[in-house]
Design a protein around this motif. Structure first.
Motif, PDB file in Angstrom:
ATOM      1  N   CYS A  61       0.822  -1.214   0.000  1.00 55.98           N
ATOM      2  CA  CYS A  61       0.000   0.000   0.000  1.00 55.98           C
ATOM      3  C   CYS A  61       0.858   1.267   0.000  1.00 55.98           C
ATOM      4  O   CYS A  61       0.419   2.317  -0.449  1.00 55.98           O
ATOM      5  N   PHE A  64       2.698   1.678  -4.079  1.00 55.47           N
ATOM      6  CA  PHE A  64       2.125   2.211  -5.327  1.00 55.47           C
ATOM      7  C   PHE A  64       2.049   3.746  -5.349  1.00 55.47           C
ATOM      8  O   PHE A  64       2.370   4.347  -6.368  1.00 55.47           O
ATOM      9  N   PRO A  65       1.706   4.422  -4.217  1.00 53.67           N
ATOM     10  CA  PRO A  65       1.761   5.894  -4.297  1.00 53.67           C
ATOM     11  C   PRO A  65       3.198   6.410  -4.397  1.00 53.67           C
ATOM     12  O   PRO A  65       3.446   7.422  -5.061  1.00 53.67           O
ATOM     13  N   LEU A 233      -0.804  -1.219  -6.934  1.00 48.68           N
ATOM     14  CA  LEU A 233      -2.226  -0.848  -6.830  1.00 48.68           C
ATOM     15  C   LEU A 233      -3.096  -2.113  -6.824  1.00 48.68           C
ATOM     16  O   LEU A 233      -3.988  -2.251  -5.973  1.00 48.68           O
ATOM     17  N   THR A 236      -2.669  -3.931  -3.527  1.00 44.84           N
ATOM     18  CA  THR A 236      -3.311  -3.234  -2.409  1.00 44.84           C
ATOM     19  C   THR A 236      -4.808  -3.505  -2.398  1.00 44.84           C
ATOM     20  O   THR A 236      -5.399  -3.770  -1.345  1.00 44.84           O
ATOM     21  N   VAL A 245      -4.677  -4.309   5.282  1.00 47.65           N
ATOM     22  CA  VAL A 245      -3.747  -3.177   5.180  1.00 47.65           C
ATOM     23  C   VAL A 245      -3.759  -2.380   6.485  1.00 47.65           C
ATOM     24  O   VAL A 245      -4.811  -1.919   6.927  1.00 47.65           O
ATOM     25  N   ILE A 247      -3.063   0.860   7.535  1.00 53.48           N
ATOM     26  CA  ILE A 247      -2.852   2.137   6.838  1.00 53.48           C
ATOM     27  C   ILE A 247      -1.849   3.032   7.578  1.00 53.48           C
ATOM     28  O   ILE A 247      -1.135   3.816   6.967  1.00 53.48           O
ATOM     29  N   LEU A 251       1.274   4.715   5.650  1.00 58.78           N
ATOM     30  CA  LEU A 251       1.423   6.171   5.525  1.00 58.78           C
ATOM     31  C   LEU A 251       2.681   6.680   6.225  1.00 58.78           C
ATOM     32  O   LEU A 251       3.267   7.681   5.790  1.00 58.78           O
TER      33      LEU A 251
ATOM     34  N   TYR B  21      -1.416  14.088   8.497  1.00 59.27           N
ATOM     35  CA  TYR B  21      -0.709  13.202   9.431  1.00 59.27           C
ATOM     36  C   TYR B  21      -1.189  13.422  10.868  1.00 59.27           C
ATOM     37  O   TYR B  21      -1.236  12.486  11.668  1.00 59.27           O
ATOM     38  N   ALA B  50      -4.012   6.506   0.414  1.00 57.15           N
ATOM     39  CA  ALA B  50      -2.634   6.475  -0.091  1.00 57.15           C
ATOM     40  C   ALA B  50      -2.457   7.490  -1.219  1.00 57.15           C
ATOM     41  O   ALA B  50      -1.442   8.196  -1.277  1.00 57.15           O
ATOM     42  N   SER B  54      -0.208  10.825  -1.042  1.00 58.94           N
ATOM     43  CA  SER B  54       0.896  10.929  -1.997  1.00 58.94           C
ATOM     44  C   SER B  54       0.862  12.261  -2.729  1.00 58.94           C
ATOM     45  O   SER B  54       1.908  12.851  -3.004  1.00 58.94           O
TER      46      SER B  54
END
Lengths: 355, 87
Positions: A61, A64-65, A233, A236, A245, A247, A251, B21, B50, B54
């Motif tokens: 996860c 991909f970003p 992607l 995910t 996931v 998150i 992140l 955040y 995500a 991003s």
């Protein structure tokens, strides 16, 4: 694995800082060679107590970003061949699907140690062969004094490009390659297959695009980010459908890796293509050593060897240290090459100004 | 003339990224509970989050390196040495 059985960890500040740091270096390496980082992120999260499947899902996860941001940055520098990336990604998806099926079968028949042994052997065999080949090429370029020259297609790539199969020829403009889909399809498939086994398909994808298709190193490493985006992607979505996931982990990794991937992408404009091969070979071969160290552990668990529990613990620790070493070595080579490139550029500008 | 550094963009994207955040930190449990649900459209949440992070954090990190003067060499597109055809 059912989501109800999963325990998500309580995050400690130390864990967060470690994830940020590993994310940054992983991002730096990905921005530069198009892949990497994932091989150390999953074991690192598992060592924090994250269940393996959640570590893989969260890693996916964040991947991909990160790849999206990296691909966008390198597209600005003219390095990305989107068409090549999408064509490779399409066949990579099939490879991932089959690879996951093979993994499942091995786990069913040989249990967790059998599956771990399969993954480790895949790491050792593929990375030793491909990494050794890339290293040999880098040494040859160094010995011939051609480090400052742009890439030339290999003999294999020239042969592949010379094969005309009507109805299958595709022209990849940015890569400057016209080749039959019959070469890109198996390559993409192998990339996906490797990604499903060791989570880093780029270790096949990037050298494959360079040596089989004849794409320049800069284009191959940047295009790999497109493939990573598509595969990440898809992965995910698959894991999210099972609620696997975490998150928060994804992140936090992203927070560090986006700083790294921007820097790695910028770094590619300061160095010669030769450096991509050096970084790639160094990382692949150190990772191969790392995974080779745990092969006796899994053989013991399967009853093929007899090691004491202390020796197995020690081998696991040394193996993880080698993974971290691989990532740090890649990061240090990239930063050093960037600084050297920046100094040369500054000297050049100062000289031009004084004249 | 030297291009002005993108301080306003850095601050704006930094506020957006920092706020995201901060929300993650403050509502960690609620977010984790919602993002691991498997019914309805909940599985789409990790993908959306995500992508949102991003864009916001990606912009911030890009401006961050810009402001520090770490920028790519403009116009350094790769050159490719095409093999000479023997014919």
């Amino acid at each position: 694995m059912d989501q109800a059985a999963i325990q998500f960890i309580d995050l400690q500040y130390g864990n967060v800082l470690a994830l940020l740091a590993i994310g940054f270096i992983g991002g730096l390496v990905s921005g530069f060679i198009g892949s990497g980082g994932a091989f150390v992120l999953t074991p690192a999260m598992m060592s924090m107590g994250v269940p393996g499947v959640v570590a893989v899902a969260s890693n996916m996860c964040h991947k991909f970003p990160k790849a999206l941001v990296g691909a966008h940055k390198r597209h600005k520098f003219g390095h990305v061949d989107i068409k090549l990336g999408l064509v490779m990604a399409a066949s990579a998806a099939v490879g991932v699907w089959l690879g996951a099926d093979i993994q499942h079968q091995i786990k069913e028949n040989f249990g967790e140690p059998g599956s771990n042994l399969y993954v480790s052997l895949a790491f050792v065999i593929v990375l030793t062969i491909v990494g050794g080949f890339v290293l040999r090429d880098a040494i040859q370029i160094y010995r011939s004094g051609g480090m400052h020259l742009e890439d030339k297609p290999s003999r294999l790539a020239r042969w592949a490009q010379s094969i005309e199969i009507p109805g299958t020829m595709i022209h990849f403009r940015t890569a400057g390659v016209r080749v039959s889909a019959l070469f890109t399809l198996p390559l993409g498939f192998a990339t996906g297959l490797l990604a499903s086994i060791i989570a880093v398909g780029g270790f096949i994808g990037v050298p494959g695009m360079m040596y089989v298709l004849g794409a320049p190193g800069l284009v191959a490493s940047a295009t790999e980010l497109v493939i990573a985006f598509v595969m990440g992607l898809g992965g995910t979505v698959k894991f999210a459908l099972h609620g696997l996931v975490d998150i928060r982990l994804a992140l936090i990794l992203l927070a560090g890796s986006l700083f790294g991937i921007q820097l790695g992408a910028i770094g590619t404009t300061f160095v010669k293509p030769f450096m991509i091969k050096v970084v790639m070979a160094a990382i692949m071969l150190i990772v191969a050593v790392s995974r080779g160290l745990v092969v006796p552990v899994y053989l013991t668990q399967l009853g093929g060897m007899d090691l004491s529990p202390q020796t197995m613990t020690w081998l696991h620790a040394v193996s993880f240290a080698f993974l971290a070493l691989a990532l740090c070595t890649g990061g240090i080579i990239i930063i050093a090459a960037m600084l050297r490139g920046h100094r040369v550029r500054t000297d050049h500008l100062e000289k031009a100004a004084s004249e | 003339m030297q291009k002005p550094k993108p301080y306003p963009q850095l601050i704006a994207s930094g506020i957006v990224s920092g706020s995201l955040y901060l929300l993650l930190y403050l509502y960690e449990r609620e977010i984790l509970a919602a993002f691991t649900r498997t019914d309805g459209w909940y599985p789409a949440l990790p993908v959306i989050a995500a992508l949102v992070f991003s864009f916001a954090h990606g912009a911030f990190t890009a401006y961050f390196w810009d402001v520090l003067g770490v920028t790519g060499r403009r116009g350094r597109r790769f050159r490719w040495t095409r093999p000479r055809s023997s014919s």
